[in-house]
Design a protein around this motif. Structure first.
Motif, short mmCIF file in Angstrom:
data_model
loop_
_atom_site.label_atom_id
_atom_site.label_comp_id
_atom_site.label_asym_id
_atom_site.label_seq_id
_atom_site.Cartn_x
_atom_site.Cartn_y
_atom_site.Cartn_z
N PRO A 62 -68.23 -27.17 19.34
CA PRO A 62 -69.92 -26.59 19.81
C PRO A 62 -69.87 -25.27 20.40
O PRO A 62 -70.38 -24.61 20.50
CB PRO A 62 -70.11 -27.64 19.81
N GLN A 63 -68.46 -25.22 21.44
CA GLN A 63 -68.52 -24.79 23.23
C GLN A 63 -68.01 -23.66 22.69
O GLN A 63 -68.20 -22.49 23.11
CB GLN A 63 -67.95 -25.99 24.25
N VAL A 64 -66.67 -23.77 21.52
CA VAL A 64 -66.80 -22.51 21.13
C VAL A 64 -67.35 -21.59 20.03
O VAL A 64 -67.09 -19.80 20.17
CB VAL A 64 -64.92 -22.86 20.94
N MET A 65 -68.05 -22.16 19.84
CA MET A 65 -68.49 -21.88 18.14
C MET A 65 -69.48 -20.86 19.15
O MET A 65 -69.80 -19.91 19.33
CB MET A 65 -69.66 -23.01 17.53
N ALA A 66 -70.33 -21.91 20.28
CA ALA A 66 -71.05 -20.79 21.10
C ALA A 66 -70.52 -19.70 21.99
O ALA A 66 -71.63 -18.64 21.32
CB ALA A 66 -71.89 -22.22 22.45
N ILE A 67 -69.63 -19.79 21.77
CA ILE A 67 -69.10 -18.53 23.16
C ILE A 67 -68.54 -17.06 22.33
O ILE A 67 -69.41 -16.40 22.52
CB ILE A 67 -67.59 -18.63 23.86
N ALA A 68 -68.09 -17.72 20.77
CA ALA A 68 -68.03 -16.85 19.59
C ALA A 68 -69.30 -15.71 19.76
O ALA A 68 -69.90 -14.40 19.19
CB ALA A 68 -67.13 -16.92 18.27
N THR A 69 -70.73 -17.38 19.27
CA THR A 69 -71.32 -16.07 19.33
C THR A 69 -72.32 -15.26 20.39
O THR A 69 -72.87 -14.23 20.00
CB THR A 69 -72.54 -17.59 18.50
N LEU A 70 -72.19 -16.32 21.36
CA LEU A 70 -72.79 -15.28 22.87
C LEU A 70 -72.22 -13.72 22.44
O LEU A 70 -72.33 -12.30 22.47
CB LEU A 70 -72.18 -15.53 23.76
N ALA A 71 -70.70 -13.76 22.48
CA ALA A 71 -69.99 -12.20 22.69
C ALA A 71 -70.42 -11.12 21.25
O ALA A 71 -70.28 -10.24 21.41
CB ALA A 71 -68.44 -13.07 22.31
N ALA A 72 -70.76 -12.06 19.90
CA ALA A 72 -71.22 -11.24 18.74
C ALA A 72 -72.50 -10.84 19.36
O ALA A 72 -73.28 -9.80 18.80
CB ALA A 72 -70.48 -11.80 17.78
N CYS A 73 -73.39 -11.29 19.98
CA CYS A 73 -74.91 -11.00 20.11
C CYS A 73 -74.93 -9.85 21.54
O CYS A 73 -75.71 -9.23 21.40
CB CYS A 73 -75.51 -12.35 20.70
N TYR A 74 -73.97 -10.38 22.15
CA TYR A 74 -73.86 -9.42 23.53
C TYR A 74 -74.12 -8.03 23.53
O TYR A 74 -73.09 -6.91 22.69
CB TYR A 74 -73.51 -9.89 24.74
#
Length: 187
Positions: A62-74
């Motif tokens: 879940p943590q790597v999914m979260a950082i990937a999602t944050l990068a996509a949204c930033y």
């Protein structure tokens, strides 16, 4: 002191949904993502202390999914126009790769670099974002300031993830073919 980040960018939260306020909405989003990034060093420290492979995987994925999602949204205006998601193939790759602390650190590094490349100099939280990324970079480098552990994933985990991905692809293809067959029969 408790405060609402959005209140620095609009009088009412609903104002951020208006197209004319898109720049302020993105600045608010960037600050919220920066706030979330402040937790990454603690996440890395926690994950580095896990010894059980199943528990590690359960926590790391879940943590790597979260950082990937944050990068996509930033700094992404699309967040306010529709759904922003990571691709399915990217998700499968993250699940398969996030099996040890060094791999997770490398994934975190990759995505904070992606965020770093998108930091607008005019963004009010750009300095904070750069600072937190510098902290994450330092922890993510090999031999960074964290107890490292060398724990390799059992081969069956990789095989299981590959099998799951292939099964999903197969079932999707069969489902689509069945649907096309039924539609052809109706015509």
């Amino acid at each position: 002191m408790h405060y609402r980040v959005w209140s620095r960018y609009a009088k009412k939260l609903s104002d951020l949904a208006k197209p004319e306020n898109i720049d302020m909405a993105v600045q608010c989003l960037n600050e919220l993502i920066t706030n979330a990034l402040h937790h990454v060093p603690d996440v890395l420290t926690y994950l580095s202390r896990l010894k059980n492979q199943s528990v590690f995987n359960f926590c790391a994925i879940p943590q790597v999914m979260a950082i990937a999602t944050l990068a996509a949204c930033y700094n992404n205006k699309q967040v306010f126009r529709g759904v922003v998601k990571i691709r399915k193939g990217q998700a499968v790759t993250l699940m398969m790769d996030a099996t040890n602390i060094q791999a997770v650190k490398a994934i975190m590094y990759q995505y904070v670099e992606e965020i770093y490349q998108k930091i607008p100099s005019t963004d009010p939280s750009s300095n904070k974002t750069q600072q937190v990324i510098a902290s994450i970079r330092a922890m993510s480098l090999p031999g960074g300031p964290m107890a490292s552990r060398h724990h390799y994933s059992p081969i069956y985990l990789s095989c299981a993830m590959l099998l799951a991905a292939l099964s999903w692809q197969y079932l999707s293809t069969i489902s689509k073919a069945t649907e096309e067959y039924v539609q052809a029969g109706e015509n």
